[in-house]
Write a protein that holds these residues in place. Structure first.
Motif: not given
Length: 290
Positions: A35-41, A69-74
């Motif tokens: 929807s907006d190109g944001r990195p997602t896990p 850098t905004r994502m947690s390890l999990d």
């Protein structure tokens, strides 16, 4: 910075397949919110393109454990834990990974989130502690997954050596040396020799495969030089949006075709996916869970 960056699952699938057809033996994949190109896990987004890619090419599918850098390890590990791929990328240390100087050069932004995201990297750390890395290596060893060890500086090679000495990493291993990211080693040509010599000293050349990633405008010259030093190459829109000075690459495959043409002119051979699997000791496509 580029209207050609693949964002939706359909776009990522199409560009991955085109890159494989152009000669890429390994496909290093991230996901984005369509929807907006944001990195997602989110695994559900990966599932919209990874199985299709796997059905249509025999290229090695490499799932990032970096992400953002905004994502947690999990969060970063969520899809890899499900997919149990042949290969994952693994950053070999915590670092001040930042692109914030780019924000000063931008005059317009495609999406509302981008400006704050890029500027905010000045005060963000990409975290991969020794315990994080140990836990990842231990967990994925049980799945037979091997790694693209992303080394952004000489210290990362020593971190890698620590885990080799601990018995958590067995040869042949794959070192992806990354040049030109702020927070890591610079893209000076001399640094190629520094990283190569350090890796030889720590591991012995017979125990690892060396690869080169040059960020931005350094991509093509640096990876070409790295090949002459005995390395492999990684190119793609993740690392540079340009094909040549002032010319945007319209796809990842354009960059693959360009570096393939350069290397074949220098009498180098391009490895097939089967040859890459053999060199890297991968478990094979039939042992994954896409």
């Amino acid at each position: 910075m580029s209207e050609y960056l693949p964002i939706t699952p359909a776009e990522i699938r199409a560009q991955a397949l085109e890159a494989a057809q152009a000669g890429a033996a390994i496909l290093h994949l991230h996901a984005r919110d369509p929807s907006d190109g944001r990195p997602t896990p989110k695994p559900e987004v990966f599932r919209e393109f990874v199985p299709d890619i796997a059905r249509e090419t025999d290229a090695v599918i490499n799932i990032s454990t970096g992400g953002s850098t905004r994502m947690s390890l999990d969060e970063r590990l969520a899809y890899a834990r499900f997919a149990r791929p042949e290969m994952c990328s693994l950053n070999m240390g915590s670092m001040n990974f930042s692109l914030h100087p780019i924000a000063e050069k931008m005059t317009s932004w495609r999406f509302d989130w981008e400006k704050e995201y890029v500027e905010g990297m000045e005060d963000m750390i990409f975290r991969n502690t020794f315990r994080d890395i140990k836990n990842i290596l231990t967990e994925f060893r049980d799945h037979g997954t091997r790694f693209e060890f992303e080394c952004y500086d000489v210290g990362h090679l020593y971190n890698l050596a620590h885990f080799v000495d601990a018995g958590l990493i067995k040869p042949p291993f794959f070192i992806q040396s990354v040049f030109g990211i702020l927070g890591g080693i610079g893209a000076d040509p001399e640094n190629l020799s520094v990283m190569r010599a350090a890796a030889d000293r720590l591991f012995g050349r017979e125990n690892y495969h060396f690869s080169i990633l040059g960020a931005g405008r350094h991509q093509m010259p640096l990876v070409t030089m790295g090949t002459i030093l005995g390395g492999n190459v990684r190119v793609g829109l993740e690392d540079s949006v340009y094909l040549s000075k002032g010319v945007k690459a319209k796809s990842n495959a354009e960059q693959v075709r360009k570096i393939r043409r350069i290397l074949e002119e220098l009498s180098f051979e391009i490895a097939s996916p089967a040859e890459a699997r053999q060199m890297l000791g991968l478990k094979g496509r039939d042992a994954v869970s896409f």
